[in-house]
Design an enzyme around this catalytic site. Structure first.
Site, PDB file in Angstrom:
ATOM      1  N   GLU A   1       0.887  -1.418   0.050  1.00 42.61           N
ATOM      2  CA  GLU A   1       0.068   0.065  -0.074  1.00 42.61           C
ATOM      3  C   GLU A   1       0.769   1.235   0.065  1.00 42.61           C
ATOM      4  OE1 GLU A   1      -2.454  -1.076   3.403  1.00 42.61           O
ATOM      5  OE2 GLU A   1      -4.076  -1.578   2.074  1.00 42.61           O
TER       6      GLU A   1
ATOM      7  N   GLU B   1      -6.836  -7.892  -0.589  1.00 45.23           N
ATOM      8  CA  GLU B   1      -7.057  -7.711   0.851  1.00 45.23           C
ATOM      9  C   GLU B   1      -8.588  -7.717   0.782  1.00 45.23           C
ATOM     10  OE1 GLU B   1      -4.876  -5.208   3.306  1.00 45.23           O
ATOM     11  OE2 GLU B   1      -3.140  -5.695   2.728  1.00 45.23           O
TER      12      GLU B   1
END
Length: 697
Positions: A218, A301
């Site tokens: 991320e 995710e």
């Protein structure tokens, strides 16, 4: 070397030639079968026809991206995976948890690699026990899972410092983590020079389970240093080759994908987003950040639950809502990885933390990383979320699913009597003087070479009859203040607990009037409650990080006394402390109302009569204050029931043994009035003023 001449006659030549051919056939017949079995010898396939079928099999193993699909050995493949972290589960339970993930219907395991677990000190590598990554990957292969490996160096994961070793914070000049800082990248390279060669033989193309390797995590939510990302890709390719899929994961917005993706055709960009979001507009956006034909839709995710901090209500998500959201992805041939399929436990001191908009808005994570995942912290699968997700997944994964294993048995061992064995200041007296650091001003935990646990700061001052005011502008994370009349030649006095100041609630502390024949000693015990793992404040040094002010004046002359205990990947060190102090008389007299605030070690034992009675259990800390617990010298984590919501700590059966089992607790505040603990058969998230609520993420 002399050359041998051939005989002159044709008959002789033919006879000798036949003899030599016979000899060659005999040698080949013996030599080749024997040595072809030795894997340490190199050979070419052309010289050994018997090895060709195996090589052809290896060549046929290929996992790749084409036409916006994943392909496995020439067939389209839909990733239905789950995150499961080997470092949050005892190795004895790895197979059990993987079998439960298999029963759920998953075909892939995604897993982080935390650098700090494997290199707790510079150059000291740990790949044994709970850090045995290779054995975990081989176990995934044995159970027919593919693996998506998230190699970092930053992982987030609600793990201390996002997986970075805390010793990086002590490097001078200050490292710029997660950038193309050459010194930082050199340390990453040194780490990956150890890690990635262990991974290479386990790549799918080499016969192993690893199909994809993620760099960073991320990154678009943090920075925009494309040179840094390209360097990580280059390092990964240098060790793993060009065939492995290297991927990134970023939030499903244009801003984060703009910053976090690598603009090269051979790096795949995956996305994550809230469970309640419509996935397909985000997958459409994802395509813009991948090369044409190289954007299979993947939520790397897919959140089955969420994390919980101390002082918050336990997070719960609705089972049917979660399952329906997953089906939106799978029904249109999208791929998804459940985060988490099984959360596990933040054993030791490795829990992470978050901050709000200010660094002081500090929120440490619970010891439990249950995450409201379908496979609970203790492995339980008899719950609505497991059943709902299993029902959906079975529609899209046609492979045979094993029967769901039964839940692990648990046992309530009952009450455990505890007794105080060692006060904090007994531990201080046992400290090797060589380990004590002196400085004009307080220095950080990392600067004294301590990464986890507690650090005691000691100074002295002249007490005023009207009292004094103490102020510590910057403390990470929680400081308990004590005063006492002490001198070098008089090691006896009254220890007074004065108060506590916290990173998130930093208040001046009033020091009371105290009459000493010498200067008054000041002790400040600072607890590292877990480093921030996400956001702009990950440079999270611990300890006292500012000057200390007494009545507005800087207080000079400090000793820093390490009280580290042991962490998850370190050798236990409680035995000596317990034996050395068990029968000592206490040199400090504790005052009535505040004496219970003196940090101390408490110990107790409970017996298990047979192997059959060894079961999972939970230790209930209701009635205790705050601290950390060790079972048979294994650090099972932190407790803080007065704040909650977690009341109990999970104790997996492999930590227990037949006969006597030892429990040691380092209690910071107030032990149970009856000095007892209860071993119960269930988890409990109802402590403090918190109750469960349902969040639909």
């Amino acid at each position: 070397m002399a050359m041998t001449s051939w005989p002159s006659t044709g008959r002789q030549r033919r006879h000798q030639l036949a003899s030599m051919l016979l000899l060659v056939l005999v040698v080949v017949g013996i030599y080749v079968p024997v040595f072809a079995l030795l894997p340490s010898l190199s050979y070419t396939p052309q010289s050994l026809p018997s090895a060709i079928p195996q090589d052809e099999k290896m060549i046929s193993r290929k996992f790749y991206i084409k036409d916006d699909n994943f392909w496995k050995d020439g067939n389209r493949f839909q990733i239905i995976g789950g995150d499961l972290h080997y470092f949050r589960v005892l190795p004895e339970y790895w197979e059990d948890r993987l079998l439960r993930a298999n029963a759920l219907g998953l075909n892939t395991i995604q897993v982080y690699v935390p650098w700090n677990l494997h290199e707790p000190k510079p150059g000291k590598m740990v790949f044994e026990g709970i850090g045995d990554l290779v054995s975990f990957l081989k176990l995934c292969e044995k159970l027919d899972f593919l693996v998506m490996l998230r190699a970092g160096p930053y992982i987030c994961g609600e793990w201390d410092l996002g997986g970075f070793p805390a010793w990086l914070l002590a490097v001078k000049p200050r490292l710029q983590l997660r950038t193309s800082d050459p010194v930082y990248l050199k340390l990453v390279e040194r780490w990956w020079d150890v890690l990635l060669p262990k991974v290479f033989p386990l790549l799918y193309s080499n016969g192993g389970p690893v199909i994809m390797v993620q760099i960073e995590n991320e990154y678009g939510s943090y920075g925009n240093d494309k040179a840094y990302l390209r360097k990580l890709v280059s390092m990964a390719r240098g060790h793993l080759g060009d065939d492995i899929i290297v991927y990134t994961t970023d939030g499903g917005t244009k801003e984060t994908l703009d910053k976090g993706t690598v603009p090269v055709a051979d790096v795949y960009s995956a996305v994550d987003f809230s469970t309640g979001d419509d996935p397909w507009p985000i997958f459409k956006l994802q395509k813009k950040f991948n090369a044409p034909g190289r954007s299979p839709p993947l939520s790397s995710e897919f959140y089955t639950g969420w994390l919980t901090h101390w002082g918050e209500k336990i997070t719960k998500t609705d089972a049917e809502f979660t399952a329906a959201s997953l089906e939106k992805i799978l029904s249109r041939n999208g791929s998804a990885v459940l985060y988490m399929v099984h959360g596990g436990t933040n054993f030791g001191f490795y829990n992470g933390a978050n901050t709000g908009s200010e660094e002081s808005d500090y929120k440490p994570d619970l010891t439990s990383y249950d995450y409201d995942a379908p496979i609970k912290e203790s492995g339980d699968i008899d719950n609505p979320k497991f059943q709902a997700l299993q029902r959906v997944i079975k529609k899209y994964n046609a492979s045979p699913h094993p029967i769901s294993p039964s839940n692990k048995q648990r046992k309530a061992y009952g009450s455990i009597k505890m007794q105080m064995t060692t006060s904090l200041f007994d531990l201080v007296r046992m400290t090797d003087p060589a380990d004590v650091i002196t400085s004009a001003n307080p220095i950080s935990m990392e600067s004294v070479g301590q990464m986890f646990g507690f650090l005691l700061y000691e100074s002295s001052y002249i007490a005023k009859k009207s009292g004094n005011t103490l102020r510590i502008p910057k403390v990470h994370d929680r400081a308990q203040v004590f005063v006492s009349c002490l001198s070098q030649d008089v090691d006896v006095g009254v220890l007074r607990y004065i108060g506590t100041t916290e990173r998130w609630n930093n208040q001046p502390i009033s020091l009371p009037t105290i009459e000493c024949t010498t200067n008054t000693s000041l002790f400040i015990l600072v607890e590292n409650m877990g480093r921030v793992n996400y956001g702009p404040y990950i440079f999270d040094d611990k300890g006292i990080l500012s000057s200390v002010y007494l009545d507005g004046q800087i207080l000079h002359g400090w000793k820093m006394i390490p009280i580290p205990f042991h962490n998850l990947n370190q050798e236990p060190n409680l035995t000596f402390e317990m034996q050395h102090t068990k029968n000592r008389s206490k040199k400090f007299e504790l005052t009535n109302d505040v004496g219970r605030k003196e940090p101390a070690l408490f110990a107790g034992e409970f017996s298990i009569n047979s192997e059959e009675e060894i079961k999972d259990t939970y230790l209930s800390f209701n009635g205790w204050g705050k601290g950390v617990a060790f079972v048979n010298e294994f650090n099972i984590g932190r407790y803080w029931p007065s704040v909650g919501p977690q009341c109990n700590l999970y104790v997996p059966a492999p930590l227990l043994k037949r006969g006597k089992n030892t429990l040691v607790v380092f209690e910071l505040e107030s032990p149970h009035l009856e000095l007892s603990l209860e071993a119960v058969d269930h988890q409990d998230f109802t402590c403090g003023s918190n109750v469960s609520k349902v969040n639909q993420l």
